[in-house]
Design a protein around this motif. Structure first.
Motif, short mmCIF file in Angstrom:
data_model
loop_
_atom_site.label_atom_id
_atom_site.label_comp_id
_atom_site.label_asym_id
_atom_site.label_seq_id
_atom_site.Cartn_x
_atom_site.Cartn_y
_atom_site.Cartn_z
N PHE A 1 0.83 -1.20 0.00
CA PHE A 1 0.00 0.00 0.00
C PHE A 1 0.87 1.26 0.00
O PHE A 1 1.90 1.32 0.68
CB PHE A 1 -0.91 0.03 1.23
CG PHE A 1 -1.93 -1.09 1.24
CD1 PHE A 1 -3.09 -0.99 0.47
CD2 PHE A 1 -1.74 -2.22 2.00
CE1 PHE A 1 -4.02 -2.01 0.47
CE2 PHE A 1 -2.66 -3.25 2.00
CZ PHE A 1 -3.81 -3.14 1.23
N THR A 2 0.41 2.23 -0.76
CA THR A 2 1.02 3.56 -0.72
C THR A 2 0.17 4.44 0.19
O THR A 2 -1.06 4.50 0.02
CB THR A 2 1.08 4.18 -2.13
OG1 THR A 2 1.85 3.31 -2.97
CG2 THR A 2 1.71 5.56 -2.08
N ASN B 1 -4.60 1.92 -5.07
CA ASN B 1 -3.27 1.51 -5.52
C ASN B 1 -3.29 0.66 -6.79
O ASN B 1 -2.24 0.33 -7.34
CB ASN B 1 -2.56 0.74 -4.40
CG ASN B 1 -2.03 1.66 -3.31
OD1 ASN B 1 -0.97 2.24 -3.43
ND2 ASN B 1 -2.80 1.79 -2.25
N ASN B 2 -4.49 0.28 -7.24
CA ASN B 2 -4.56 -0.60 -8.42
C ASN B 2 -5.41 0.00 -9.53
O ASN B 2 -5.91 -0.70 -10.41
CB ASN B 2 -5.15 -1.96 -8.00
CG ASN B 2 -4.17 -2.78 -7.22
OD1 ASN B 2 -3.36 -3.51 -7.77
ND2 ASN B 2 -4.24 -2.67 -5.89
#
Length: 448
Positions: A391-392, A446-447
């Motif tokens: 995760f960012t 994030n995707n």
């Protein structure tokens, strides 16, 4: 008997702390377990389970006695025709004999009726709730059990029989027949109901017959109103019962080590266990050895009060099975009779879905492309799986999100993160569902 049989020690662990269990007292958490009538009890309550069952039996007896008293009150009336009086007298007698047969079976395994004030606040199911399943297994002939066996045996016959566990084994007949036919090295027949376990232990292991009674709920023309059956032990000339074990255990706190079982059978179980099949599928995947198989057979008749989102249909269950890392192999669909009493013309028919899923062997583990199936990541469905550290941190991150992400290290699961952060959530927010929502949203961000 204070030790665990050596044949079982390789499979079992403490249901409370998951540490190895070599005897009835866990050396790690000090949970103390017990035998009742030769049946190993590894329920998470430990020895507290016995007084709970005794309280449950006392309630069962009280309710049965109230029913008898109500019938006796009717018999005191003057406005009964002789045929009505005869019917109620018969019902009263059978009700008393049925209560007595349950009481005697429980006493044989060391469970005596005893009220306990500390359990009064609990809502406990009737200990005789599945009374008729004992009759179906052992009194009403072989039609029902043969119907249940047929689709299972059609799908699978092990080349090298190993360990078999039947979850929700009930009165034990199906697990016993599979144990014999497959010549399993070891079979664990697990259930939480002590009456069902006591019946299977007495018939299969002790090879002792006993009487059970049946009373028709509705008038049946030219059929008996009641019946007394002698339940006879199954033939066992080769002493295969020495490797068949009844065990009291809770499916959500099973004392089973990971990667330890060759076969798991769930018959008439996945719709009635009261939990979420997402969790059950993940547990089954954990318990199976690489190359082990899960065989399910039964209907999908969920209780009315089950949450809508947990009433999974076949397609949903197949997606969950794939997501858990199991290979869905074969399936059949049929209709079976259920609870077909010989003194009752009313018959119940159920749709039976039988399937076989396999845990890939260690050298054949495939990496599924879940995106191709439009499936979410496994860790967000199965909350015992590690959450990947991918995760960012968002630019406008909240302190609660920061504290959650501190536990995302590729080792912690949603379960363990929830346990560690539950106190951080504001009042009114349910920790688990909120945690899933936060991690799911971060995953989507994030995707993209």
């Amino acid at each position: 008997m204070s030790t665990i049989p050596q044949a079982l020690s390789g499979f079992l662990q403490c249901p409370v702390c998951s540490n190895s269990l070599e005897n009835l007292l866990c050396g790690h958490c000090q949970s103390d377990f017990f035998y009742f009538g030769g049946i190993l009890c590894l329920m998470p309550a430990g020895k507290w389970q016995l007084p709970l069952w005794q309280h449950q039996l006392a309630i069962n007896n009280e309710q049965a006695q109230l029913g008898v008293q109500a019938m006796q009150a009717v018999l005191d009336r003057y406005d009964l025709v002789p045929a009505t009086r005869k019917r109620i007298e018969e019902a009263c007698t059978i009700a008393q004999l049925s209560r007595q047969s349950v009481d005697e079976l429980m006493q044989d395994v060391g469970i005596t009726a005893r009220f306990d004030e500390q359990f009064v606040h609990l809502k406990l199911g009737a200990i005789s709730e599945y009374y008729h399943h004992i009759l179906q297994d052992w009194a009403w002939g072989d039609v029902a059990v043969n119907q249940r066996l047929e689709p299972i045996l059609r799908l699978y016959h092990p080349e090298t029989p190993g360990s078999l566990m039947a979850l929700g084994a009930g009165a034990g007949r199906l697990s016993w027949e599979l144990h014999k036919i497959w010549d399993a090295q070891l079979t664990l027949a697990t259930d939480i109901n002590p009456l069902l376990l006591a019946a299977s232990q007495r018939l299969i292991v002790e090879q002792k017959a006993f009487a059970f009674y049946e009373l028709n709920s509705f008038p049946q023309i030219e059929k008996a109103r009641s019946a007394c059956y002698t339940l006879s032990p199954p033939q066992d000339t080769h002493n295969k019962r020495a490797h068949w074990h009844a065990m009291a255990a809770d499916v959500w706190h099973m004392p089973i080590k990971a990667n330890s079982l060759d076969i798991i059978v769930t018959a008439w179980f996945i719709d009635v266990h009261g939990g979420d099949n997402r969790t059950l599928i993940s547990l089954i995947q954990r318990w199976l050895k690489p190359g082990g198989v899960w065989i399910n057979s039964g209907p999908l008749l969920y209780p009315k009060n089950s949450p809508l989102e947990c009433k999974y249909d076949r397609d949903e269950l197949m997606e969950l099975i794939r997501l858990a890392g199991l290979e869905f192999a074969e399936q059949t669909l049929s209709e079976h009779g259920h609870l077909m009493s010989p003194i009752n013309v009313r018959k119940q028919s159920e749709q039976v879905w039988t399937f076989l899923a396999r845990k890939p062997s260690a050298d054949h583990v495939k990496t599924e492309n879940f995106n191709a199936f439009r499936l979410p990541p496994p860790w967000i469905i199965f909350h015992d799986l590690p959450v990947p550290n991918e995760f960012t941190r968002p630019a406008d991150s909240h302190p609660l999100i920061d504290q959650i992400l501190a536990f995302v290290d590729g080792k912690h699961s949603i379960d363990s993160i929830c346990a560690a952060t539950a106190d951080l959530f504001p009042e009114g927010l349910e920790p688990r569902s909120t945690l899933v929502e936060i991690l799911g949203e971060l995953f989507n961000l994030n995707n993209r």
